[in-house]
Design an enzyme around this catalytic site. Sequence first.
Site, mmCIF file in Angstrom:
data_model
loop_
_atom_site.group_PDB
_atom_site.id
_atom_site.type_symbol
_atom_site.label_atom_id
_atom_site.label_comp_id
_atom_site.label_asym_id
_atom_site.label_seq_id
_atom_site.Cartn_x
_atom_site.Cartn_y
_atom_site.Cartn_z
ATOM 1 N N LYS A 154 2.045 2.003 -3.394
ATOM 2 C CA LYS A 154 0.981 2.572 -4.221
ATOM 3 C C LYS A 154 0.724 4.035 -3.860
ATOM 4 O O LYS A 154 0.524 4.879 -4.747
ATOM 5 C CB LYS A 154 -0.302 1.739 -4.057
ATOM 6 C CG LYS A 154 -0.162 0.321 -4.604
ATOM 7 C CD LYS A 154 -1.288 -0.595 -4.141
ATOM 8 C CE LYS A 154 -1.032 -2.030 -4.582
ATOM 9 N NZ LYS A 154 -2.028 -2.979 -4.047
ATOM 10 N N GLY A 203 -54.224 34.851 -5.274
ATOM 11 C CA GLY A 203 -52.976 34.117 -5.350
ATOM 12 C C GLY A 203 -52.137 34.560 -6.531
ATOM 13 O O GLY A 203 -52.638 34.732 -7.635
ATOM 14 N N GLY A 244 11.741 -6.565 -8.335
ATOM 15 C CA GLY A 244 12.089 -5.460 -9.215
ATOM 16 C C GLY A 244 11.576 -5.585 -10.618
ATOM 17 O O GLY A 244 11.859 -4.732 -11.466
ATOM 18 N N GLY A 245 10.747 -6.591 -10.903
ATOM 19 C CA GLY A 245 10.242 -6.762 -12.257
ATOM 20 C C GLY A 245 8.755 -6.511 -12.343
ATOM 21 O O GLY A 245 8.308 -5.381 -12.552
ATOM 22 N N VAL A 246 7.982 -7.576 -12.136
ATOM 23 C CA VAL A 246 6.531 -7.481 -12.286
ATOM 24 C C VAL A 246 5.897 -6.619 -11.192
ATOM 25 O O VAL A 246 4.940 -5.892 -11.443
ATOM 26 C CB VAL A 246 5.911 -8.896 -12.303
ATOM 27 C CG1 VAL A 246 4.396 -8.823 -12.249
ATOM 28 C CG2 VAL A 246 6.361 -9.644 -13.547
ATOM 29 N N ILE A 289 0.841 -1.209 0.000
ATOM 30 C CA ILE A 289 0.000 0.000 0.000
ATOM 31 C C ILE A 289 0.873 1.254 0.000
ATOM 32 O O ILE A 289 0.599 2.222 -0.710
ATOM 33 C CB ILE A 289 -0.963 -0.014 1.200
ATOM 34 C CG1 ILE A 289 -2.042 -1.082 0.987
ATOM 35 C CG2 ILE A 289 -1.620 1.362 1.400
ATOM 36 C CD1 ILE A 289 -2.899 -1.352 2.195
ATOM 37 N N ASN A 290 1.941 1.239 0.795
ATOM 38 C CA ASN A 290 2.837 2.393 0.824
ATOM 39 C C ASN A 290 3.469 2.648 -0.543
ATOM 40 O O ASN A 290 3.644 3.806 -0.943
ATOM 41 C CB ASN A 290 3.927 2.188 1.876
ATOM 42 C CG ASN A 290 3.396 2.350 3.296
ATOM 43 O OD1 ASN A 290 2.411 3.061 3.512
ATOM 44 N ND2 ASN A 290 4.020 1.693 4.257
ATOM 45 N N GLN A 350 -7.419 -4.153 -0.887
ATOM 46 C CA GLN A 350 -6.125 -4.826 -0.734
ATOM 47 C C GLN A 350 -6.354 -6.256 -0.252
ATOM 48 O O GLN A 350 -6.992 -6.490 0.776
ATOM 49 C CB GLN A 350 -5.252 -4.064 0.270
ATOM 50 C CG GLN A 350 -3.854 -4.633 0.432
ATOM 51 C CD GLN A 350 -3.016 -4.473 -0.820
ATOM 52 O OE1 GLN A 350 -3.081 -3.444 -1.482
ATOM 53 N NE2 GLN A 350 -2.247 -5.483 -1.152
ATOM 54 N N LEU A 351 -5.857 -7.215 -1.030
ATOM 55 C CA LEU A 351 -5.977 -8.628 -0.681
ATOM 56 C C LEU A 351 -4.610 -9.169 -0.254
ATOM 57 O O LEU A 351 -3.581 -8.679 -0.697
ATOM 58 C CB LEU A 351 -6.514 -9.413 -1.883
ATOM 59 C CG LEU A 351 -7.900 -8.983 -2.401
ATOM 60 C CD1 LEU A 351 -8.277 -9.793 -3.632
ATOM 61 C CD2 LEU A 351 -8.961 -9.136 -1.313
ATOM 62 N N ASP A 406 -8.509 -2.571 -10.228
ATOM 63 C CA ASP A 406 -7.811 -3.854 -10.085
ATOM 64 C C ASP A 406 -8.356 -4.886 -11.061
ATOM 65 O O ASP A 406 -7.752 -5.941 -11.247
ATOM 66 C CB ASP A 406 -7.970 -4.381 -8.648
ATOM 67 C CG ASP A 406 -6.645 -4.401 -7.901
ATOM 68 O OD1 ASP A 406 -5.601 -4.194 -8.540
ATOM 69 O OD2 ASP A 406 -6.656 -4.615 -6.679
ATOM 70 N N ARG A 416 -3.444 -20.494 -12.821
ATOM 71 C CA ARG A 416 -4.806 -20.209 -13.295
ATOM 72 C C ARG A 416 -5.610 -19.391 -12.280
ATOM 73 O O ARG A 416 -6.822 -19.466 -12.231
ATOM 74 C CB ARG A 416 -5.519 -21.527 -13.594
ATOM 75 C CG ARG A 416 -5.484 -22.498 -12.419
ATOM 76 C CD ARG A 416 -6.108 -23.828 -12.744
ATOM 77 N NE ARG A 416 -5.884 -24.797 -11.672
ATOM 78 C CZ ARG A 416 -6.353 -26.040 -11.695
ATOM 79 N NH1 ARG A 416 -7.065 -26.468 -12.709
ATOM 80 N NH2 ARG A 416 -6.086 -26.859 -10.692
#
Length: 912
Positions: A53, A380, A270-272, A50-51, A97-98, A122, A170
């Site tokens: 993000k 009126g 450092g990649g995905v 989270i930090n 957040q999961l 997401d 999967r």
Amino acid sequence: KFPCQILCFFNLLRERLKKQVVEMKEKFPGFRPGLAILQVGNRDDSNLYINMKLKAAAEIGISANHIKLPNTATEAEVLKCIASLNGDPAVHGFIVQLPLDTDKPINTEKITNAVAPEKDVDGLSSINAGKLSRGDLGDCFIPCTPKGCMELIRQTGIQVAGKRAVVVGRSKIVGAPMHDLLLWNHATVTTCHSKTSTLAEEVGKADILVVAAGKAEMVKGEWIKPGAIVIDCGINHVPDSTKASGKRVVGDVAYSTAKEKASYITPVPGGVGPMTVAMLMQSTVESAQRFLEKFQPGKWNIQYNQLTLKMPVPSDIEISQSCIPKPIDQVAREVGLLPDEVELYGQTKAKVHLSALKRLKNQPDGKYIVVTGITPTPLGEGKSTTTVGLVQALGAHLHQNVFACVRQPSQGPTFGIKGMSCSVFNLHLTGDIHAITAANNLVAAAVDARIFHELTQTDQALYNRLVPSVSGVRKFSDIQIRRLQKLGINKTDPTALTKEEVNLFVRLDIDPGTITWQRVLDTNDRFLRKITIGQSPTEKGFSRMAQFDITVSSEIMAVLALSDGLDDMKKRLGRMVVASSKRGEPVTTDDLGVTGALAVLMRDAVKPNLMQTLEGTPVFVHAGPFANIAHGNSSVLADKIALKLVGKEGFVVTEAGFGADIGMEKFFNIKCRYSGLRPHVVVLVATVRALKMHGGGPAVSTGSTGDLPLGCSNLNKQIQNARMFGVPVVVAVNAFKTDTKAELALVVQLAKEAGAFDAVECTHWAEGGKGAVALAQAVQRASQAPSNFRFLYNVELPVIDKIRLIAQQIYGASDIELLPEAQEKVTLYTKQGFGNLPICMAKTHLSLSHDPEQKGAPTGFILPIRDIRASVGAGFLYPLVGTMSTMPGLPTRPCFYDIDLDPVSGEVNGLF
């Protein structure tokens, strides 16, 4: 090669997104893409992600909000929080957040599917997943990790179409959407998993390999096809004694051997991971752009109802039943209210929480329009229909954000002589008037009970009962502490008071002859105008003359209308003066000890009621104070919330009771003084037939304009009254079928000559919003004109001088005459410290003078002031110019003869 390319891509993407955010903010000042991250629990790994993000969002210029629920949160609590974020127009991207770190049983699938698909950046909801599986890539959000993987593949420069791709794993988060994404980019895709028996063989065929199995180094280097592109999504921890933590992070692919065969391979870490965060930012910006395409900030996306116009014009009840209203929660969404700011009362009405005003506090106010009229006649003039017609024209026909703010009608006249349409509007609504009845009568009961108990008990007996010993301990309540402080007794120990101090504390010593607080009922009942109370033997001979008033005349109604929040309302309720002591000192509800209870009874009534017009424009119906002994305007809170909701370019149209000399004058000098709001335009309603009456002509005539110029003297004076406050005036000439073109044209001409900014003929009574389009356009133009708003008087002036200014400047009187009782009250209220309150004149609404028979614009008369009374809680003094009836009576044939309920349909009949 990947690490260098990833870094380069990150920099380019960050700069591109920053530029897009700047462009959005420049095009729509005040707008900012918003990302909400909902976390349940406090997992260390979740906090780390989270930090990352939050940091990325700050770098790009996205407004990120981290909502953290405890691990004790229930599924219902999580869903409620999601519903609130779904409805928040400032949130464009929203993720849960999961995994959920919770002690409670929570269905994760249910939680992710509760996120609005258009905010699900997401891409985890079933709707977005379904669109991806069908190939609707341009109409969904793609999960961030597969989207990042696809971007990494593109960075290699390889042509995906026609290549053989293998996805290992999967899961719904990575594997399954990755398969769909590659497939719809025209790769030939095979999905493998832990149960695939020929895994090494399948991996060896892959030109593109994406691994997301969650098993450390499961895919061996020797399996990989030479020159393949390998995307490793795994994050695993394996023992490593060389590390301080005793472990290191590895992927799902054996990197050291795989890199010898792959042409490209992502490192772990450092990649995905960083790519996933980058894609989340990209999706949030994309979501904000989609929002802007659909909703212009400050511009509502609202559905209006089409009216089917009929001639001749049907009855009011037929008109009100001709349109099916929108569900009120839809109206709330359309105007930008959040789900937790709306409290539904069935399908057609709702209360709006004051938290909406707090949320919108930095939103600029819209244009503030007040509708008033010439001096009314029994015929009126149509102020209410003009208010509704104007907002329908501005909204449904000119597509402006617009709110109407009107008073709630009393139920009493509905069953008596008024007979207005719409049973929901005219009857109980949400119970505000009933709350006022209960609160008012609690005060009345407290007054008489206190007098009774003081007459029948000693000081010590009173003290023992007012400050009882509970379990051997005596303690003052908060409101009793306030009373002690008011008396100058700075003690908090009940045993420390002297006999003299006890006497001061327990004896309000109310003079029965000075009681101004009456009981109320929301029913016309002439036989309650004067009653005797205390006839039972249990009251030991204490009886007195009293009366009932109609509920809407209660000071509590005026307090509700002028309060700007719960705290302000509570203070005003505590300041209400109910009588004087025998020493001539004011006795307040706070002295009675009832303030807190009143606030509790009124806590729901303070929330404005949301409804809609026939054409679907929003309306706040809130508060309904009398326009003679009170100020005759709807609530400050409704106006303030509406002004925030419509935004800078929108309009809020409110209505002031009776003619401009009464309701408008009080709107300016009382309501605007307390609210701090400044009006932009006055809409002054006039009719040909009423002006003929003011000119001495017959009630209704056609074809003759002989008495119009004389009658227009009233119109001229009311225009001058409005202009006296520095606000431009637009005259709405409410046309009837009996009017001729020449008559209407003459009124328009004379209005302009009298100084009106514009004057237009209106046919909204017959045509709805369509018949008020010209009026709406004139109001738009007038709202752009210079406005130099000013009050008529300084409240620091002596009471008599303030009354004289109103009488001379607004009514046209030559002077005022105070009768002895009024003079005594001036002296009393000045002595009691109420001399600096604004003035709320209570006089006939049928003439500018005190004589209802004097039509037109009389001058040179002496205005007699019979008495003066104080509504200290509401915040004004009200001089009585004549005899004011505060309890209407039923006529010989009341409307209730015609009111009935259809037991089959449940429809109310006879309210027309």
